[in-house]
Scaffold this active site. Structure first.
Site, PDB file in Angstrom:
ATOM      1  N   CYS A  30       0.834  -1.202   0.000  1.00 58.18           N
ATOM      2  CA  CYS A  30       0.000   0.000   0.000  1.00 58.18           C
ATOM      3  C   CYS A  30       0.867   1.249   0.000  1.00 58.18           C
ATOM      4  O   CYS A  30       2.042   1.203   0.379  1.00 58.18           O
ATOM      5  CB  CYS A  30      -0.886   0.009   1.242  1.00 58.18           C
ATOM      6  SG  CYS A  30      -1.972  -1.415   1.275  1.00 58.18           S
ATOM      7  N   TYR A 169      -5.892 -13.124  -4.124  1.00 60.09           N
ATOM      8  CA  TYR A 169      -5.281 -12.667  -2.869  1.00 60.09           C
ATOM      9  C   TYR A 169      -5.974 -13.282  -1.661  1.00 60.09           C
ATOM     10  O   TYR A 169      -7.157 -13.051  -1.437  1.00 60.09           O
ATOM     11  CB  TYR A 169      -5.364 -11.140  -2.857  1.00 60.09           C
ATOM     12  CG  TYR A 169      -4.972 -10.431  -1.584  1.00 60.09           C
ATOM     13  CD1 TYR A 169      -3.850 -10.814  -0.839  1.00 60.09           C
ATOM     14  CD2 TYR A 169      -5.699  -9.331  -1.137  1.00 60.09           C
ATOM     15  CE1 TYR A 169      -3.488 -10.135   0.313  1.00 60.09           C
ATOM     16  CE2 TYR A 169      -5.348  -8.640   0.013  1.00 60.09           C
ATOM     17  CZ  TYR A 169      -4.241  -9.047   0.731  1.00 60.09           C
ATOM     18  OH  TYR A 169      -3.888  -8.372   1.867  1.00 60.09           O
ATOM     19  N   HIS A 173      -5.586 -11.470   6.481  1.00 64.35           N
ATOM     20  CA  HIS A 173      -6.969 -11.450   6.999  1.00 64.35           C
ATOM     21  C   HIS A 173      -7.778 -10.364   6.294  1.00 64.35           C
ATOM     22  O   HIS A 173      -8.757  -9.864   6.843  1.00 64.35           O
ATOM     23  CB  HIS A 173      -7.008 -11.172   8.517  1.00 64.35           C
ATOM     24  CG  HIS A 173      -6.365 -12.253   9.336  1.00 64.35           C
ATOM     25  ND1 HIS A 173      -6.232 -12.172  10.688  1.00 64.35           N
ATOM     26  CD2 HIS A 173      -5.811 -13.423   8.994  1.00 64.35           C
ATOM     27  CE1 HIS A 173      -5.626 -13.235  11.156  1.00 64.35           C
ATOM     28  NE2 HIS A 173      -5.365 -14.022  10.126  1.00 64.35           N
ATOM     29  N   ASP A 265       3.256  -9.822   8.974  1.00 62.70           N
ATOM     30  CA  ASP A 265       3.953  -9.757   7.692  1.00 62.70           C
ATOM     31  C   ASP A 265       4.897  -8.562   7.657  1.00 62.70           C
ATOM     32  O   ASP A 265       6.019  -8.662   7.172  1.00 62.70           O
ATOM     33  CB  ASP A 265       2.917  -9.658   6.562  1.00 62.70           C
ATOM     34  CG  ASP A 265       3.535  -9.805   5.189  1.00 62.70           C
ATOM     35  OD1 ASP A 265       4.613 -10.423   5.086  1.00 62.70           O
ATOM     36  OD2 ASP A 265       2.948  -9.305   4.216  1.00 62.70           O
TER      37      ASP A 265
END
Ligand code: ADP
Ligand code: SF4
Length: 700
Positions: A30, A169, A173, A265
């Site tokens: 992002c 994807y 979560h 991550d």
């Protein structure tokens, strides 16, 4: 030759119908730009391609109005009208010889649809992932059919937009396929729930349908979080994570594997100090599939990259943050310029900008996010103008960056630092528990300056105005930093806190200088509420002190929610036995201890302590600048340039100090009127021509 040693990293690799020119793969990340700032996004991704990343991905891309991530600025591909903005990016990436990848996403209950007011969707009835007064509804069979159709149509549009790799994807979560895979979010009784085969069904269908739709020309990648890092309470790589890879083994053209959630991550160095920390979770994948595998884990060391490829753990070196900190990392390795790599420090300031919906920024790379709006390039800077010499006072992050960029521009640079070593707050904060990697901010710049014949660094050289005048350098940049207040003035109190003179009062600067509380317990009062109060609590606890952390905030270090650290910090402090006193203002301290007042009821309590550490506000260190300015204004001296930069100008994050030092170097010798006009370009909403009649953007 050093560069030959890494030649394996520059082999082309086939991914389904497309071929990547080397093994460097910028995975989706992002940016806070997305569909709101598409020109900025395109220019930033193009810089990565120019720097040698063979695959450059965008970020999660909403495929339908029922996956509306507003107010977050992700990518968007609801319909064909979104194609041109994305095509800007694919054209820019292709122009630099790289492949463009798109991460198609339906965010399920992670999307609250605040803009569209569409219902949120999920495998089962479930509350919205963000705290929002909304629940997602369980998808019925018709919803699932529709969703598959949206995904297929989005893949078609992605190809039209020029993407070479199209993602399915299931990670973080954050997406419907992941929500279907995880038993914690899927309690369906039909063929999409229950057994793993059933929970995988939707993913399988999506991969198959995406291949059917675009697979002849585009590769279809599957991004999958193999482990939730929650032990037996979540999906584990050794069990269901592996089983998912086995079930789908050669179906996708590429496996992009990681751990979930996002905080795992994108773990910070504070909580995951080792680069390559995801390897133990993902290393099985290549044994199960014949398809290429990409993985991440803050991979910045070329030797680690080499070893991961040689040991058959990955085919591609995946990176989000290392590619943000240094978009030219691949090129530097290829050219044997390893020492020039600007290594990510794992601070997650980049992540914070996305969480705050503003364009991405980076502590190490001040040009990140500024490629389009300011025209900044991470490796290029305008050559010098008419001036020859510059003096920079203070070798903190602002001074170091300013000096490095001015030296790159070709000026003769003199950098004077009062301390024994360069680095300023970076050096001292890196000495705190968990922040060791932050030193890389200083290391990169010091190394660069050491290589330049036109740069000189002087340590233990605290300058006063007389010394500056004696040096006779007409251009002076003052980067003298800021010091923490000792009186308690801060967010919650504009008056000094009444502290008995017998109580030991320490500031963060004292702790950073190695001064420790004489007697315990030590009460840390965190009215700053960013990160330092929590770090000091861990640090002093680690040194064996009995620590109390009091803060007017309702949780510790609230700002670190943006860097994905808040809950880890609170957990760590609780586990360490640090006494947490939240929603409490410090109103005084006396022999009996620190006096705390509840921010809601003003009910007081006194806590026994032997020392108080005040983490409240900083005072800009401007005495030298003020002195020079007064003399210059009075005509007693004749400085051509006198500029206050970094924390001395505006206390903020290390990232802000670096940015400010960088900007000062870029703007040096630029007409201030032009610099002001060019402050930055904005992406404007285009209005119909008749509404813009008579407006000249140059003069308006
Ligand atoms: P910033 O974040 O703006 O770079 P820092 O506080 O990290 O600021 O660094 C400021 C540096 O300036 C410190 O290393 C400090 O020792 C140095 N410094 C402060 N005053 C002087 C001075 N008069 N002469 C030389 N160095 C100074
Ligand atoms: Fe790395 Fe920090 Fe830059 Fe993010 S902001 S890329 S974590 S150095």
């Amino acid at each position: 030759m050093l560069k030959d040693k890494y030649s394996i990293l520059f082999e082309p690799v086939k991914i389904g119908p497309v071929t990547a020119r080397n093994r460097f793969y910028q995975v989706p990340h992002c940016t806070g730009m997305g569909h709101v700032r598409p020109q900025a996004e395109a220019a930033m991704r193009a810089i990565k391609a120019e720097g040698g990343w063979a695959v450059v991905s965008n970020q999660e891309t909403e495929i339908h109005p029922s996956s509306d991530m507003s107010p977050y600025a992700e990518s968007r591909l609801w319909d064909a009208r979104d194609i041109p903005a994305l095509r800007l990016m694919t054209n820019a990436i292709h122009a630099k010889g790289s492949l463009a990848a798109i991460e198609l996403a339906h965010n399920g209950n992670h999307a609250t649809n605040l803009y569209t007011r569409a219902p949120s969707l999920a495998p089962s009835d479930i509350a919205a992932d963000y705290i929002a007064p909304k629940q997602a509804r369980a998808m019925d069979k018709a919803d699932i059919r529709e969703f598959r159709c949206w995904h297929r149509m989005a893949a078609r549009r992605a190809r039209e937009a020029g993407f070479d790799i199209v993602y399915v994807y299931a990670g973080h979560h954050m997406s419907l396929p992941h929500h279907f895979l995880l038993p914690s979010t899927n309690d369906r009784m039909d063929e999409y729930g229950g057994s793993l085969e059933n929970r995988v069904r939707l993913t399988r269908e999506l991969i198959e349908e995406t291949k059917e739709e675009v697979g002849d020309t585009c590769a279809v990648a599957f991004r999958f979080a193999v482990d939730e890092m929650a032990g037996a309470d979540g999906m584990q790589a050794a069990e269901e994570g592996r089983a998912v890879v086995e079930l789908l083994a050669d179906l996708p053209d590429l496996w992009d594997v990681n751990v979930s959630d996002w905080s795992n991550d994108s773990a910070t160095t504070r909580f995951q100090p080792e680069d390559g920390y995801q390897t133990p979770y993902i290393e099985f994948v290549k044994q199960v599939t014949k398809k290429p595998v990409v993985a991440v884990g803050r991979l910045t060391s070329p030797d680690m990259m080499l070893s991961m490829v040689k040991r058959g753990i990955v085919d591609f070196i995946g990176a989000a943050r290392p590619s943000i900190a240094d978009p030219f990392l691949p090129q530097k390795i290829q050219e044997g310029r390893i020492d020039e790599i600007r290594e990510c420090i794992g601070c997650n300031i980049c992540v914070a900008s996305d969480n705050l919906s503003v364009p991405i920024r980076c502590t190490q790379n001040p040009t990140m996010g500024e490629e389009w709006r300011r025209g900044w390039h991470p490796e290029k800077i305008e050559p010098k103008g008419r001036q020859e010499d510059a003096l920079i006072i203070g070798a903190g992050p602002a001074g170091l960056e300013c000096a490095m960029q001015l030296a790159k521009r070709g000026y003769n640079v003199t950098l004077a630092e009062a301390g024994k070593a360069p680095g300023g707050r970076v050096l001292s904060e890196a000495g705190l528990y968990g922040l060791r990697a932050w030193k890389r901010v200083a290391d990169h710049r010091v190394y660069d300056l050491q290589q330049r014949a036109n740069a000189r660094m002087f340590m233990q050289s605290g300058l006063d105005a007389e010394a500056v005048i004696e040096l006779n350098i007409p251009n002076v940049f003052v980067a003298t930093g800021a010091r923490w207040r000792r009186d308690g003035v801060g967010r919650s109190s504009r008056q000094p806190i009444d502290i008995d003179k017998d109580m030991q009062v320490l500031t963060p600067d004292d702790i950073l200088a190695g001064i420790v509380p004489a007697t315990g317990p030590v009460l840390i009062y965190d009215d700053d509420q960013i990160y330092l109060g929590g770090v000091l609590a861990e640090h002093l606890n680690e040194l064996g002190h009995d620590v109390i952390l009091a803060t007017p905030a309702s949780v510790v270090s609230p700002w670190t929610e943006h860097t994905l650290e808040q809950s880890r910090i609170q957990k760590s402090l609780i586990n360490r036995g640090v006494l947490l006193k939240t929603s409490q203002k410090l109103t005084g301290a006396n022999k009996a201890g620190g006096v705390l007042s509840c921010v809601f009821t003003e009910q007081e309590q006194t806590l026994n302590c032997g020392a108080v550490v005040l983490v409240t506000e900083r005072i800009r260190q401007t005495a030298l600048y003020d002195d020079l300015k007064a003399r210059n204004d009075a005509g007693k001296i004749n400085l051509t340039t006198l500029k206050l930069i970094g924390d001395a100008a505006t206390p903020g994050l290390i990232a802000d100090a670096v940015f400010n030092g960088h900007m000062a170097a870029r703007h040096f010798e630029k007409d201030p009127m032009i610099a002001d006009q060019e402050f930055f370009r904005r992406e404007m909403v285009e209005l119909p021509a008749e509404d813009m009649a008579g407006m000249n953007p140059k003069t308006a």
